[in-house]
Design a protein around this motif. Structure first.
Motif, PDB file in Angstrom:
ATOM      1  N   SER A  92     -46.390 -12.932  86.678  1.00 52.39           N
ATOM      2  CA  SER A  92     -45.633 -12.073  87.584  1.00 52.39           C
ATOM      3  C   SER A  92     -46.446 -10.818  87.889  1.00 52.39           C
ATOM      4  N   THR A  93     -45.795  -9.860  88.523  1.00 57.11           N
ATOM      5  CA  THR A  93     -46.365  -8.533  88.741  1.00 57.11           C
ATOM      6  C   THR A  93     -45.225  -7.536  88.698  1.00 57.11           C
ATOM      7  N   ALA A  94     -45.532  -6.290  88.419  1.00 56.36           N
ATOM      8  CA  ALA A  94     -44.501  -5.251  88.326  1.00 56.36           C
ATOM      9  C   ALA A  94     -44.553  -4.357  89.556  1.00 56.36           C
ATOM     10  N   ILE A  95     -43.393  -4.170  90.201  1.00 56.20           N
ATOM     11  CA  ILE A  95     -43.315  -3.319  91.385  1.00 56.20           C
ATOM     12  C   ILE A  95     -42.566  -2.033  91.062  1.00 56.20           C
ATOM     13  N   GLU A  96     -42.712  -1.062  91.963  1.00 55.82           N
ATOM     14  CA  GLU A  96     -41.891   0.148  91.879  1.00 55.82           C
ATOM     15  C   GLU A  96     -41.016   0.210  93.127  1.00 55.82           C
ATOM     16  N   THR A  97     -39.960   1.033  93.074  1.00 54.43           N
ATOM     17  CA  THR A  97     -38.922   0.998  94.100  1.00 54.43           C
ATOM     18  C   THR A  97     -39.354   1.650  95.412  1.00 54.43           C
ATOM     19  N   GLY A  98     -40.554   2.231  95.471  1.00 56.38           N
ATOM     20  CA  GLY A  98     -41.051   2.793  96.718  1.00 56.38           C
ATOM     21  C   GLY A  98     -41.307   1.762  97.798  1.00 56.38           C
ATOM     22  N   LEU A 118     -39.434 -11.458  88.960  1.00 52.91           N
ATOM     23  CA  LEU A 118     -40.132 -10.263  89.420  1.00 52.91           C
ATOM     24  C   LEU A 118     -39.938  -9.184  88.369  1.00 52.91           C
ATOM     25  N   GLN A 119     -41.001  -8.497  88.026  1.00 54.74           N
ATOM     26  CA  GLN A 119     -40.897  -7.362  87.108  1.00 54.74           C
ATOM     27  C   GLN A 119     -40.751  -6.088  87.944  1.00 54.74           C
ATOM     28  N   ALA A 120     -39.847  -5.219  87.540  1.00 54.81           N
ATOM     29  CA  ALA A 120     -39.590  -4.004  88.315  1.00 54.81           C
ATOM     30  C   ALA A 120     -39.478  -2.807  87.379  1.00 54.81           C
ATOM     31  N   ASN A 121     -40.183  -1.741  87.715  1.00 57.43           N
ATOM     32  CA  ASN A 121     -40.102  -0.481  86.978  1.00 57.43           C
ATOM     33  C   ASN A 121     -39.029   0.380  87.635  1.00 57.43           C
ATOM     34  N   ILE A 122     -37.955   0.647  86.901  1.00 60.88           N
ATOM     35  CA  ILE A 122     -36.778   1.303  87.467  1.00 60.88           C
ATOM     36  C   ILE A 122     -36.511   2.595  86.701  1.00 60.88           C
ATOM     37  N   TYR A 123     -36.591   3.718  87.403  1.00 58.33           N
ATOM     38  CA  TYR A 123     -36.471   5.037  86.778  1.00 58.33           C
ATOM     39  C   TYR A 123     -35.419   5.888  87.481  1.00 58.33           C
ATOM     40  N   PRO A 124     -34.168   5.846  87.020  1.00 59.73           N
ATOM     41  CA  PRO A 124     -33.176   6.778  87.569  1.00 59.73           C
ATOM     42  C   PRO A 124     -33.593   8.241  87.438  1.00 59.73           C
ATOM     43  N   TYR A 125     -34.406   8.562  86.436  1.00 59.41           N
ATOM     44  CA  TYR A 125     -34.867   9.948  86.299  1.00 59.41           C
ATOM     45  C   TYR A 125     -35.541  10.430  87.570  1.00 59.41           C
ATOM     46  N   PHE A 126     -36.427   9.609  88.134  1.00 63.17           N
ATOM     47  CA  PHE A 126     -37.145  10.027  89.340  1.00 63.17           C
ATOM     48  C   PHE A 126     -36.220  10.040  90.553  1.00 63.17           C
ATOM     49  N   GLY A 127     -35.227   9.149  90.559  1.00 66.67           N
ATOM     50  CA  GLY A 127     -34.223   9.211  91.612  1.00 66.67           C
ATOM     51  C   GLY A 127     -33.434  10.505  91.562  1.00 66.67           C
ATOM     52  N   TYR A 128     -33.129  10.940  90.355  1.00 67.95           N
ATOM     53  CA  TYR A 128     -32.375  12.189  90.168  1.00 67.95           C
ATOM     54  C   TYR A 128     -33.193  13.409  90.583  1.00 67.95           C
ATOM     55  N   ILE A 129     -34.424  13.538  90.090  1.00 70.28           N
ATOM     56  CA  ILE A 129     -35.194  14.742  90.418  1.00 70.28           C
ATOM     57  C   ILE A 129     -35.667  14.722  91.869  1.00 70.28           C
ATOM     58  N   GLY A 130     -35.719  13.537  92.478  1.00 69.42           N
ATOM     59  CA  GLY A 130     -36.159  13.441  93.866  1.00 69.42           C
ATOM     60  C   GLY A 130     -35.091  13.829  94.866  1.00 69.42           C
TER      61      GLY A 130
END
Length: 329
Positions: A146-152, A187-199
């Motif tokens: 697989s590969t890891a994506i980010e939510t961007g 699918l691997q996904a890196n999910i960070y609510p922290y960055f959603g919050y500070i953004g």
């Protein structure tokens, strides 16, 4: 044709893993780290480069592993022989004694991210060649590529049902999703609510990011993690239609210091609530009724990480091997 070996059958009794990064000059040895995983009943590990230091320590540990292939290696894996060599060295050499579950070919590669866009042409050929090597070795049912994506990569993420992959990423991501579907891989996904919050703190409230909001948001979501996860599921469905592609949350975490909202209290709340939620069978609104395989980022604070100061403070353990948050695995 590579030789066949007997391999492990995986049973998902535990859905929580922890990412083991090595970007620090004060961290325990890999042997001590594996012992720490075992002592705390952590049965899943995502390991980054250099995996050659970690794999020998994992022999006989029963820990299920995600092996990452760094972005810098992808171009060379466009050569099928190089892919065969990598699989022979890092998978076949350890497969009798190490539970290798996933191979992540690249991390957060994106045509709209200047830091990773140069790797875009190399990702699908590398995925294809590594998969072919795994298949030749007879491991295709045990080791998923697989590969890891980010939510961007996503657009229109709120409400999640409106989410889709950005138009300028579709020619990149659609063949990858189709590859995963064809090979029955997640699918691997890196999910960070922290960055959603500070953004977007004006619209994303801290309790919503920490799983502590009492009422669902207007779209019906009780927390940002579920909304982010479902936004990817909706985007996958719109990209390729009916499919069997699951998502493994390959990273999620909250920093304890170094920036807005970064505190030991907030991080402890996030990790504890994330673990409880992932281990429950609630699932999400769009994918209800199941646990969510999730890897906490990260095992240790890493004092050599570059970028924002928060990057150095995602550990759930201190480098001296003491727990930061008293989490129960």
């Amino acid at each position: 044709m590579m030789a066949n070996f007997p391999f492990f059958v995986f049973v998902d009794a535990q859905v929580i893993g922890v990412c083991y990064g090595m970007n620090g000059n004060d961290l325990p040895s890999p042997i001590d780290v594996v012992a720490l995983y075992k002592a705390n009943n952590i049965t899943k590990m995502r390991t980054y480069d250099p995996i050659t230091e970690t794999l020998p320590a994992l022999k006989g540990s029963e820990i299920e592993v995600i092996l990452d292939i760094p972005n810098s290696k992808l171009q060379s894996l466009g050569d099928p022989q190089e892919a065969d060599n990598w699989v022979t060295t890092n998978v076949m050499s350890y497969a009798k004694e190490v539970k290798i579950r996933y191979i992540n070919v690249g991390n957060e590669i994106s045509p709209v991210n200047n830091g990773t866009s140069q790797f875009v042409p190399f990702l699908l050929p590398a995925l294809t060649n590594v998969q072919q090597s795994i298949t030749k070795s007879g491991l295709q049912d045990q080791v998923k590529v697989s590969t890891a994506i980010e939510t961007g990569l996503l657009a229109n993420t709120y409400p999640p049902s409106q989410s889709a992959f950005r138009e300028d990423t579709m020619s990149f991501i659609k063949p990858i999703i189709e590859f995963l579907k064809q090979n029955n891989a997640p699918l691997q996904a890196n999910i960070y609510p922290y960055f959603g919050y500070i953004g977007d703190p004006e619209h994303v409230q801290l309790p919503y990011a920490l799983f502590t909001q009492e009422q669902p948001d207007p779209s019906g979501y009780p927390n940002l993690f579920d909304a982010m996860l479902d936004s990817i599921y909706y985007a996958i469905d719109k990209a390729i239609g009916e499919n069997n592609v699951e998502i493994v949350v390959s990273e999620s975490g909250w920093p304890s210091d170094g920036g807005v909202g970064a505190s030991v209290e907030n991080a402890a709340t996030y990790y504890k609530n994330l673990m409880d939620h992932a281990k429950s069978t609630k699932g999400t609104i769009y994918r209800p009724g199941k646990t969510i395989e999730t890897y906490l980022f990260a095992m240790f604070d890493e004092n050599l990480k570059i970028g924002a100061e928060t990057e150095k403070h995602f550990g759930v353990f201190h480098p001296d091997k003491t727990q930061k948050y008293n989490l129960s695995f």
